[in-house]
Design a protein around this motif. Structure first.
Motif, short mmCIF file in Angstrom:
data_model
loop_
_atom_site.label_atom_id
_atom_site.label_comp_id
_atom_site.label_asym_id
_atom_site.label_seq_id
_atom_site.Cartn_x
_atom_site.Cartn_y
_atom_site.Cartn_z
N ASP A 57 35.00 38.81 31.62
CA ASP A 57 33.99 38.31 32.63
C ASP A 57 34.51 38.12 34.00
O ASP A 57 35.51 38.63 34.41
CB ASP A 57 33.93 36.99 31.60
N GLU A 58 34.10 37.12 34.79
CA GLU A 58 34.49 37.09 36.21
C GLU A 58 35.80 36.45 36.26
O GLU A 58 36.65 36.76 37.09
CB GLU A 58 33.45 36.06 36.65
N THR A 59 36.27 35.45 35.14
CA THR A 59 37.52 35.07 35.39
C THR A 59 38.74 36.26 35.19
O THR A 59 39.61 36.25 35.76
CB THR A 59 37.71 33.81 34.51
N ALA A 60 38.28 37.18 34.05
CA ALA A 60 39.27 38.06 33.95
C ALA A 60 39.48 39.22 35.18
O ALA A 60 40.44 39.70 35.58
CB ALA A 60 38.80 39.01 32.80
N THR A 61 38.16 39.40 35.82
CA THR A 61 38.20 40.03 37.06
C THR A 61 39.12 39.45 38.30
O THR A 61 40.03 40.03 38.80
CB THR A 61 36.94 40.30 37.60
N SER A 62 38.97 38.21 38.61
CA SER A 62 39.85 37.56 39.43
C SER A 62 41.33 37.32 38.93
O SER A 62 42.01 37.43 39.81
CB SER A 62 39.15 36.07 39.65
N GLU A 63 41.58 37.22 37.82
CA GLU A 63 42.86 37.31 37.38
C GLU A 63 43.28 38.60 37.52
O GLU A 63 44.65 38.88 38.08
CB GLU A 63 43.24 36.86 35.66
N ALA A 64 42.77 39.77 37.15
CA ALA A 64 43.34 41.20 37.26
C ALA A 64 43.33 41.39 38.64
O ALA A 64 44.49 42.00 38.97
CB ALA A 64 42.35 41.88 36.83
N LYS A 65 42.59 40.90 39.53
CA LYS A 65 42.92 41.05 41.19
C LYS A 65 44.07 40.47 41.37
O LYS A 65 45.04 41.13 42.32
CB LYS A 65 41.82 40.60 42.07
N ILE A 66 44.37 39.39 41.11
CA ILE A 66 45.76 38.51 41.56
C ILE A 66 46.99 39.39 40.87
O ILE A 66 48.02 39.59 41.69
CB ILE A 66 45.64 37.12 40.81
N GLY A 67 46.75 39.91 39.51
CA GLY A 67 47.73 40.69 39.01
C GLY A 67 48.20 42.21 39.63
O GLY A 67 49.25 42.43 39.89
N LEU A 68 46.94 42.50 40.14
CA LEU A 68 47.04 44.08 40.92
C LEU A 68 47.92 43.70 42.22
O LEU A 68 48.69 44.54 42.71
CB LEU A 68 45.85 44.47 41.21
#
Length: 145
Positions: A57-68
């Motif tokens: 979902d959107e939280t996974a997308t935002s967390e992935a962006k931070i991780g990248l």
């Protein structure tokens, strides 16, 4: 300045190296659901843009962006080791919106198909407004004309 064919070959190589680096080198759990979909390199080979999608979902997308963003240095080092250019290109990660656009397009196609089915059902019982052959001339009218 390098030619665009070399840039596209380098982009494909960077795509593979970044995907492998995410799988093997980066230990951040936020990047586990990431799929690298495309990569593009400028013609001067100085900048690489990597497109990715995230399962979730959107939280996974935002967390992935931070991780990248946190793993950008490790991934750039991997790219530098595995490509043969004088300077290692900078990496920029952009979330790919193609899956969202594809789902919107599928919804539009579904609606169009339903409307076509309704129109076909209405046209089955439809009749012509006038005669079947509007240019048919009666024999009586033909003799007077």
């Amino acid at each position: 300045m390098a030619d665009s064919a070399r840039a596209s070959k380098l982009a494909q190589r960077i795509k593979v190296v970044v995907a492998e680096g995410l799988r093997s080198r980066v230990k951040d759990p936020r990047v586990e659901g990431i799929t690298v979909t495309d990569a593009r390199v400028t013609n001067d080979l100085q900048h690489a843009t990597i497109y990715y999608t995230v399962f979730g979902d959107e939280t996974a997308t935002s967390e992935a962006k931070i991780g990248l963003e946190r793993a950008k240095g490790v991934l750039r080092a991997e790219v530098g080791k595995n490509i043969t250019v004088r300077l290692t290109p900078t990496l920029e990660f952009i979330a790919d919106v193609i899956p969202e656009n594809a789902s919107n397009l599928e919804a539009l196609l579904r609606v169009a198909k339903e409307r076509d089915a309704e129109l076909a059902k209405l046209s089955e019982s439809a009749e012509f407004a006038g005669d079947a052959d509007p240019y048919k001339v009666d024999e009586d009218e033909a003799g007077t004309a």
